[in-house]
Scaffold this motif. Sequence first.
Motif, PDB file in Angstrom:
ATOM      1  N   ARG A  77       1.828   0.628  18.292  1.00 36.68           N
ATOM      2  CA  ARG A  77       2.593  -0.588  18.584  1.00 36.68           C
ATOM      3  C   ARG A  77       4.095  -0.342  18.484  1.00 36.68           C
ATOM      4  N   GLY A  78       4.471   0.902  18.181  1.00 42.38           N
ATOM      5  CA  GLY A  78       5.881   1.205  18.025  1.00 42.38           C
ATOM      6  C   GLY A  78       6.373   1.107  16.603  1.00 42.38           C
ATOM      7  N   ILE A  79       5.455   1.136  15.634  1.00 42.14           N
ATOM      8  CA  ILE A  79       5.822   1.005  14.222  1.00 42.14           C
ATOM      9  C   ILE A  79       5.711   2.374  13.563  1.00 42.14           C
ATOM     10  N   GLY A  80       6.814   2.879  13.025  1.00 41.45           N
ATOM     11  CA  GLY A  80       6.827   4.190  12.398  1.00 41.45           C
ATOM     12  C   GLY A  80       6.649   4.110  10.896  1.00 41.45           C
ATOM     13  N   ILE A  81       5.834   5.021  10.357  1.00 42.73           N
ATOM     14  CA  ILE A  81       5.586   5.103   8.915  1.00 42.73           C
ATOM     15  C   ILE A  81       6.286   6.347   8.398  1.00 42.73           C
ATOM     16  N   GLY A  82       7.295   6.148   7.562  1.00 37.82           N
ATOM     17  CA  GLY A  82       8.077   7.277   7.078  1.00 37.82           C
ATOM     18  C   GLY A  82       7.353   8.124   6.056  1.00 37.82           C
ATOM     19  N   LEU A  83       6.612   7.486   5.154  1.00 43.58           N
ATOM     20  CA  LEU A  83       5.908   8.207   4.090  1.00 43.58           C
ATOM     21  C   LEU A  83       4.612   7.484   3.784  1.00 43.58           C
ATOM     22  N   TRP A  84       3.509   8.220   3.798  1.00 41.56           N
ATOM     23  CA  TRP A  84       2.205   7.641   3.438  1.00 41.56           C
ATOM     24  C   TRP A  84       1.653   8.408   2.250  1.00 41.56           C
ATOM     25  N   CYS A  85       1.389   7.672   1.189  1.00 38.86           N
ATOM     26  CA  CYS A  85       0.728   8.224   0.003  1.00 38.86           C
ATOM     27  C   CYS A  85      -0.625   7.545  -0.149  1.00 38.86           C
ATOM     28  N   SER A  86      -1.680   8.347  -0.231  1.00 39.77           N
ATOM     29  CA  SER A  86      -3.023   7.826  -0.477  1.00 39.77           C
ATOM     30  C   SER A  86      -3.488   8.379  -1.818  1.00 39.77           C
ATOM     31  N   SER A  87      -3.612   7.513  -2.806  1.00 39.68           N
ATOM     32  CA  SER A  87      -3.686   7.964  -4.204  1.00 39.68           C
ATOM     33  C   SER A  87      -5.071   8.366  -4.673  1.00 39.68           C
TER      34      SER A  87
ATOM     35  N   GLY B 152      -0.002  -3.736  30.039  1.00 36.74           N
ATOM     36  CA  GLY B 152       0.645  -3.081  31.168  1.00 36.74           C
ATOM     37  C   GLY B 152       1.879  -2.305  30.772  1.00 36.74           C
ATOM     38  N   THR B 153       2.683  -1.975  31.779  1.00 38.09           N
ATOM     39  CA  THR B 153       3.891  -1.186  31.544  1.00 38.09           C
ATOM     40  C   THR B 153       4.914  -1.963  30.721  1.00 38.09           C
ATOM     41  N   GLY B 154       4.887  -3.280  30.808  1.00 37.28           N
ATOM     42  CA  GLY B 154       5.796  -4.083  29.993  1.00 37.28           C
ATOM     43  C   GLY B 154       5.509  -3.920  28.514  1.00 37.28           C
ATOM     44  N   TYR B 155       4.242  -3.917  28.165  1.00 34.24           N
ATOM     45  CA  TYR B 155       3.851  -3.712  26.765  1.00 34.24           C
ATOM     46  C   TYR B 155       4.340  -2.352  26.282  1.00 34.24           C
ATOM     47  N   GLN B 156       4.132  -1.324  27.080  1.00 33.24           N
ATOM     48  CA  GLN B 156       4.556   0.014  26.675  1.00 33.24           C
ATOM     49  C   GLN B 156       6.074   0.111  26.577  1.00 33.24           C
ATOM     50  N   CYS B 157       6.769  -0.639  27.398  1.00 33.10           N
ATOM     51  CA  CYS B 157       8.230  -0.674  27.320  1.00 33.10           C
ATOM     52  C   CYS B 157       8.680  -1.169  25.947  1.00 33.10           C
ATOM     53  N   LEU B 158       8.046  -2.216  25.445  1.00 33.80           N
ATOM     54  CA  LEU B 158       8.381  -2.755  24.127  1.00 33.80           C
ATOM     55  C   LEU B 158       8.029  -1.757  23.029  1.00 33.80           C
TER      56      LEU B 158
ATOM     57  N   PRO C 233       5.230  -5.397  19.651  1.00 31.40           N
ATOM     58  CA  PRO C 233       4.712  -6.685  20.094  1.00 31.40           C
ATOM     59  C   PRO C 233       3.543  -7.143  19.217  1.00 31.40           C
ATOM     60  N   ILE C 234       3.544  -8.419  18.867  1.00 36.96           N
ATOM     61  CA  ILE C 234       2.427  -9.019  18.134  1.00 36.96           C
ATOM     62  C   ILE C 234       1.435  -9.523  19.161  1.00 36.96           C
ATOM     63  N   ARG C 235       0.147  -9.471  18.837  1.00 36.62           N
ATOM     64  CA  ARG C 235      -0.875  -9.686  19.864  1.00 36.62           C
ATOM     65  C   ARG C 235      -1.295 -11.134  20.052  1.00 36.62           C
ATOM     66  N   THR C 236      -1.063 -12.023  19.102  1.00 38.12           N
ATOM     67  CA  THR C 236      -1.413 -13.429  19.288  1.00 38.12           C
ATOM     68  C   THR C 236      -0.327 -14.305  18.683  1.00 38.12           C
ATOM     69  N   LEU C 237      -0.246 -15.546  19.174  1.00 37.91           N
ATOM     70  CA  LEU C 237       0.717 -16.496  18.616  1.00 37.91           C
ATOM     71  C   LEU C 237       0.409 -16.804  17.159  1.00 37.91           C
ATOM     72  N   GLY C 238      -0.875 -16.926  16.834  1.00 39.05           N
ATOM     73  CA  GLY C 238      -1.237 -17.223  15.447  1.00 39.05           C
ATOM     74  C   GLY C 238      -0.749 -16.148  14.495  1.00 39.05           C
ATOM     75  N   LYS C 239      -0.910 -14.883  14.880  1.00 38.94           N
ATOM     76  CA  LYS C 239      -0.449 -13.783  14.031  1.00 38.94           C
ATOM     77  C   LYS C 239       1.079 -13.761  13.955  1.00 38.94           C
TER      78      LYS C 239
END
Length: 700
Positions: A180-190, A424-430, A437-443
């Motif tokens: 979705r275009g969200i980057g995770i800088g550091l992931w720790c799984s304990s 579509g291509t618009g989604y990938q542009c975002l 992009p969030i997938r529903t109005l409720g969310k």
Amino acid sequence: MFSDLAPLFDPSSLVLIGASDRPASIGQRALTNIVEHSSYTGELFLVNATKDTVMGRRAYRSVMDLPYAPQTAIVVVPAPAAVSVLADCGRKGVKFAIVLTSGFGETGEAGRQLEEQMRAIVRETGIRIYGPNCPGMNNNNRGLGFTFSPAFQHDRMPGPIGLVTQGGGLGRTFLQASGRGIGIGLWCSSGNEVDLTASDYINHMVAMPEIKVIVALLEGINDAPRFAAAALNAARQGKPIVALKVGKSAYGVKATQSHTAALSGSADINSAAFRQLGIVEVDDIDELIDTAALLARGVPARAIRTAVYSFSGGTVALAADMLGSADLALAEFEPRTRQALAELLPSYAAIDNPVDTTAEILVQSDISYGSLLRVAQDPNVDVVLYPIPMEYGDTTLAACQNLVKVQAEVDIPIVPVWMSDKLGTGYQCLVDAGIAPIRTLGKAIKALSRWNGYGMSARVFDPAWEPSIMHAAPLPGAQAPQAYAERAAKQLLSEAGVAVPFGRVCRTAEDAVAAAAQCDGPVVAKIVSPQILHKSDIGGVIVGLRTPDEVRDAWELIMARSREAYPQADIEGILIEQMMAQRGVETLVGVHRDELFGHVLTFGLGGVYVEVFRDVSRRLLPLTPAEARAMIAETRCHQLLAGCRGQAPADIGALEKLLLAVSDFVTRGPYEVQELDLNPVLVSPDGAVALDAVLIASAR
């Protein structure tokens, strides 16, 4: 309390113990991730008990054979061998060990014994252990993957979010929000947290300037004081924590002695604790992702005012309606914004908030860019909600390109909502622009609510407050708790500043008549016995007694009922007490000790219907004046206290003082309280008085 973990996440030297070239083995995958998919530039040592080379690199037979002690070790040997390997690492001087191997406490008693041996190694050598039974660590902002996961090479998008999980699967779910275009800088799984815990990783991320938001996906909290310390550190530094608590089962809360405990469950207590510690709690993974992504774009400085912008009238109307239902305000445009929109958009467009541009912007790109820019530049707008209801190919792509262009020119977030199932291509542009992009109005509305809520709570956060569990010390030779009869409990509370009615314990009917004569007006008679805590349940309370004969009859009836219900009870007498004549609201004030977070105070609607309506709020102790006011205001019974339908308002100030007095009695007083139940506390225009009390405590 916390160690410096920097060498764990970006070590200058590293050893992989159990390195292998056997295809698809854990040792081979871990090595491949380090040498082929990571940007590791430090010195790498390999240890293999039977080979001198692995994948063309020199291998040592033991960590003890290394020329010096590396900062960090990655351990992938089987569980029984891992313990001796860790002991060697500790003796060698290795600072940190990431144990990827499974087969420990999750397998049963034998595995738990191995974990105890690992803890002994930590105590004896000072080495710190990450894991075991975990997928490892991803430091995407440094290009490092200390993991056996074959998915690492695909999930390496850096970013401003720090992710802390105890399990691997849901952590990977969040990590793959990179789609979705969200980057995770550091992931720790304990993993099993034999030494270092999720709290340690959270606290480390607070000090990382590149991490803007910390996400915690928790199955349990092993060390509540440590967790509270990390969370408070984040709150004081203004760094949001967004948490999802999985497995909301009870932490052994026993609801046997008081209404307060009966109303409490682990999920309720966790939520109260999270709120006080400045943590944003969410309910599912999508909400976790959406809220974290929004907070990574900034924290609102005021209660947010939203502009709704789209090219569909029905869509903007639905969005505005959902915002109103969530108690989120629509921004009121300045006149110059409306004028600019009127000049840009067709005459039949809606230029007041919400903005319906009509489909004209899909065919005239300059109108799309200009109108969105004017909305986002309005000084009354804190966020733009941009629902995109359909995928129209190149026309939708053009609208998304303009959204990206405008976002680059304004500071406030524009939140796109991609409502179509066709990506579509618009989604990938975002996505490519990092505007998730969030997938529903409720969310989207949920994320905006959480975003707004964090901003509001951050403004009133008290940096000096700490929960009592952070300072609790074990009591040497603590006495066993005992149940205090009502009059004894009230006497102790009265000395602590809690208002109680006049009363006297009487051992004979004639003594009861004499005590009633000392009261002004009618009296109430109550059985007094440490074994009979809920007196009304057995008919052990009779109210409205006015004459000597009524008092004598009540005495006999209460004694008979009590002996029938509890034949073995130690009956100390009957309490004759002044009956409160003024009208008011019956409330509950209770405290019980949660096994995880310590003393929790519960307030709400009281009386005989307390467990029916369950109108309560909760706080960890100690209570501050601001929290006392807040917990009263957030209950539905606050409307009754404030006065409704012509009733005079109750003395809420007196109720606040009573709550604070109870908090001080529990946290500072001479008794170690297990349970305290004041029900009812009558709150009237003349004050707040505890009419009944149950206390289970021991002397400190």
